[in-house]
Design an enzyme around this catalytic site. Structure first.
Site, PDB file in Angstrom:
ATOM      1  N   ARG A 136      90.134  51.307  20.726  1.00  0.00           N
ATOM      2  CA  ARG A 136      89.430  50.392  19.822  1.00  0.00           C
ATOM      3  C   ARG A 136      89.760  50.670  18.355  1.00  0.00           C
ATOM      4  O   ARG A 136      90.107  49.757  17.607  1.00  0.00           O
ATOM      5  CB  ARG A 136      87.909  50.491  20.032  1.00  0.00           C
ATOM      6  CG  ARG A 136      87.485  50.052  21.416  1.00  0.00           C
ATOM      7  CD  ARG A 136      86.002  50.208  21.631  1.00  0.00           C
ATOM      8  NE  ARG A 136      85.690  50.184  23.052  1.00  0.00           N
ATOM      9  CZ  ARG A 136      84.739  49.443  23.609  1.00  0.00           C
ATOM     10  NH1 ARG A 136      83.991  48.669  22.880  1.00  0.00           N
ATOM     11  NH2 ARG A 136      84.524  49.487  24.899  1.00  0.00           N
ATOM     12  N   THR A 193      95.605  47.929  25.269  1.00  0.00           N
ATOM     13  CA  THR A 193      94.663  47.494  26.305  1.00  0.00           C
ATOM     14  C   THR A 193      93.401  46.873  25.727  1.00  0.00           C
ATOM     15  O   THR A 193      92.584  46.323  26.459  1.00  0.00           O
ATOM     16  CB  THR A 193      94.327  48.661  27.251  1.00  0.00           C
ATOM     17  OG1 THR A 193      93.704  48.140  28.424  1.00  0.00           O
ATOM     18  CG2 THR A 193      93.425  49.699  26.587  1.00  0.00           C
ATOM     19  N   GLU A 253      89.361  40.404  30.845  1.00  0.00           N
ATOM     20  CA  GLU A 253      90.593  40.553  31.624  1.00  0.00           C
ATOM     21  C   GLU A 253      91.075  39.286  32.319  1.00  0.00           C
ATOM     22  O   GLU A 253      92.263  38.972  32.334  1.00  0.00           O
ATOM     23  CB  GLU A 253      90.429  41.693  32.648  1.00  0.00           C
ATOM     24  CG  GLU A 253      90.471  43.097  32.061  1.00  0.00           C
ATOM     25  CD  GLU A 253      89.164  43.549  31.390  1.00  0.00           C
ATOM     26  OE1 GLU A 253      88.177  42.786  31.431  1.00  0.00           O
ATOM     27  OE2 GLU A 253      89.137  44.657  30.831  1.00  0.00           O
ATOM     28  N   ASP A 297      93.383  51.351  35.928  1.00  0.00           N
ATOM     29  CA  ASP A 297      93.976  50.132  35.368  1.00  0.00           C
ATOM     30  C   ASP A 297      94.977  50.326  34.210  1.00  0.00           C
ATOM     31  O   ASP A 297      96.177  50.047  34.333  1.00  0.00           O
ATOM     32  CB  ASP A 297      92.871  49.142  34.944  1.00  0.00           C
ATOM     33  CG  ASP A 297      91.708  49.770  34.150  1.00  0.00           C
ATOM     34  OD1 ASP A 297      91.814  50.940  33.774  1.00  0.00           O
ATOM     35  OD2 ASP A 297      90.710  49.063  33.889  1.00  0.00           O
ATOM     36  N   GLU A 302      88.082  55.614  24.414  1.00  0.00           N
ATOM     37  CA  GLU A 302      87.480  54.445  23.762  1.00  0.00           C
ATOM     38  C   GLU A 302      87.836  54.374  22.273  1.00  0.00           C
ATOM     39  O   GLU A 302      88.109  53.303  21.740  1.00  0.00           O
ATOM     40  CB  GLU A 302      85.945  54.468  23.914  1.00  0.00           C
ATOM     41  CG  GLU A 302      85.458  54.286  25.351  1.00  0.00           C
ATOM     42  CD  GLU A 302      85.684  52.883  25.905  1.00  0.00           C
ATOM     43  OE1 GLU A 302      86.187  52.006  25.188  1.00  0.00           O
ATOM     44  OE2 GLU A 302      85.353  52.679  27.093  1.00  0.00           O
TER      45      GLU A 302
HETATM   46  C1  DMJ Z   1      88.212  47.086  27.065  1.00  0.00           C
HETATM   47  O1  DMJ Z   1      87.668  48.053  26.250  1.00  0.00           O
HETATM   48  C2  DMJ Z   1      89.619  47.404  27.454  1.00  0.00           C
HETATM   49  O2  DMJ Z   1      90.254  46.256  27.909  1.00  0.00           O
HETATM   50  C3  DMJ Z   1      89.714  48.490  28.494  1.00  0.00           C
HETATM   51  O3  DMJ Z   1      91.019  48.719  28.916  1.00  0.00           O
HETATM   52  C4  DMJ Z   1      88.881  48.105  29.696  1.00  0.00           C
HETATM   53  N1  DMJ Z   1      87.561  47.666  29.359  1.00  0.00           N
HETATM   54  C5  DMJ Z   1      87.302  46.852  28.228  1.00  0.00           C
HETATM   55  C6  DMJ Z   1      87.121  45.381  28.499  1.00  0.00           C
HETATM   56  O4  DMJ Z   1      86.594  45.053  29.696  1.00  0.00           O
END
Ligand code: DMJ
Length: 452
Positions: free
Chosen positions: A116, A442, A357, A239, A112
């Protein structure tokens, strides 16, 4: 496209963005998104400036680990620039540079914090060239490195930013593999090779443990290297491992061509064993990683990133069909559930944490095809998003998409991702130019290949 949109094929209609008699005014939509983004940012600032997150119903604040590491400002910073709030962005950038310190006795989740904070700092550095942001990223990267000191080289899930103490050996492909873009770019920007090497080894360790039919499971022990759960699918816990195989091969093309082979082999298996054609619809379900046997017929908000990845890899046909299915899932209750059983046509997890997403996939499909049906799809989603999730100070997740009962949280990804993809869907392509030379991490932080 959804049958509702099938009639919209002529070049003329496409060029003016007309749909079933309705003109989608892209400029007006982009402005609406900007205004709602600003509404949420102002709410965060008014009630929680300096904290990680705003809780938009109680108007109280949440710091993930007891002390703040400015999660929302760091995650939102490049969005502020991209959506055109430069003055606000500059103030925030200076605040971060002066107040953010990672020298804290604090255990953080490596995945995380990487997507982020490391991703946010790197992206904002590339936009502004403010060296203070790169120094913060370098400091954070250095403090995260002890996580990789496991017998396999795959990272532990948590690390203490000050002591380097680690915990939680049971991890998953997403948490192990979704570090390469950020650590790899940090290597390129600082000249410190170890960042790339550690993250590259980690993703390679997952890949080399794929089954004989080419699938990976959902949980792995980073000490023994053994799978502890062999369920395979494209959603949560797997994912962004798939995403980073593809995007890593794009960002590091020419210097790490093995990534392309890893992606190509993986996607063949994923399509062969996870794709599920039911009642004329295309879905991606769950299968056991060793046998390929179908184990579950659920798809959800996190799986909904997959059309975006298919577009980026050139498979528009599968992407479009899967997106139609995902949009049907959205429309069952007028907003997207966390999980849906596409065979039973039943919601199996009714939460909606404001996930981006499905919007990300709409953005990719629109910009690739220029089919205005995707603008209409995006407008439906934005209208629903505003209708059910807007509060007087920001946006809040839902406990239940069927009853529309509200929760009390707004994750930082709402400003980093959800609003960004809504905005970029409707904004001119020039709003963000990756110049064929970059990728989104992501968390929707754009990262440019500024090296050869
Ligand atoms: C985000 O923090 C990122 O996209 C992560 O890869 C998956 N979950 C959340 C959003 O849903």
């Amino acid at each position: 496209m959804n049958s509702k949109f099938l009639s919209i094929t002529s070049i003329f209609l496409i060029s003016i963005g007309v749909l079933n008699g309705q003109t989608i005014d892209k400029k007006a939509m982009a402005e609406r998104v900007r205004a709602e983004f600003k509404h949420s940012w102002d709410g965060y600032k008014k009630y929680c400036w300096g904290h990680d997150d705003l809780k938009p119903i109680s108007k109280t604040c949440r710091d993930w680990y007891g002390q703040s590491i400015l999660m929302t400002p760091v995650d939102a910073l490049d969005s502020l620039y991209i959506l055109g709030f430069k003055k606000e962005a500059d103030v925030t950038r200076n605040f971060i540079a002066k107040n953010l310190s990672y020298d804290k006795d604090m255990e953080v989740q490596v995945f995380e914090i990487t997507i982020r904070e490391l991703g946010g700092l790197i992206s904002a550095y590339q936009i502004t060239k403010d060296k203070r942001l790169l120094d913060l990223a370098d400091d954070l990267g250095r403090r995260l490195l002890p996580a990789f000191d496991s017998p396999t080289g795959m990272p532990y899930r948590y690390v203490n930013l000050r002591s380097g103490k680690t915990r939680d050996a049971i991890s998953n492909p997403a948490e192990v593999g979704t570090l390469l873009l950020e650590f790899g770019t940090l290597s390129k920007l600082t000249g410190k090779k170890k960042y790339y090497e550690k993250a590259r080894k980690a993703i390679g360790e997952i890949y080399k443990r794929r089954s004989t039919i080419g699938l990976v499971g959902r949980a792995i022990d980073v000490e023994t290297g053994k799978w502890t759960n062999t369920d395979s699918f494209v959603g949560s816990e797997i994912d962004s491992y798939l995403e980073y195989l593809l995007k890593g091969s794009i960002l590091f093309e020419g210097e790490d061509d093995e990534l392309d082979e890893m992606w190509t082999r993986s996607i063949i298996s994923v399509k062969k064993y996870l794709r599920d054609d039911i009642d004329g619809e295309v879905w991606f379900g769950h299968s056991e990683m060793n046998t390929g046997k179908r184990t579950d017929t659920t798809y959800g908000a996190l799986d909904a990133f997959f059309p975006a990845i298919l577009v980026r890899s050139g498979d528009i046909d599968t992407a479009a069909k899967l997106q139609d299915s995902a949009f049907k899932m959205w429309q069952v209750n007028g907003i997207e559930p966390e999980e849906y059983d596409y065979k039973l046509k039943k919601v199996t997890d009714a939460g909606y944490p404001l996930r981006p997403e499905i919007i990300e996939s709409t953005y990719y499909l629109y910009h690739q095809t220029k089919d205005p049906g995707y603008l209409a799809m995006g407008k439906v989603m934005f209208d629903d998003f505003v209708k059910y999730c807007r509060t007087d100070v920001a946006y809040t997740g839902l406990k239940n998409v069927q009853t529309k009962e509200r929760a009390d949280y707004m994750h930082s990804f709402v400003l980093a991702e959800t609003f960004k993809y809504f905005y970029l869907l409707f904004a001119p392509s020039s709003a963000l130019d990756l110049k064929g030379n970059g990728v989104f991490n992501t968390e929707a932080h754009p990262i440019w290949k500024t090296w050869k």
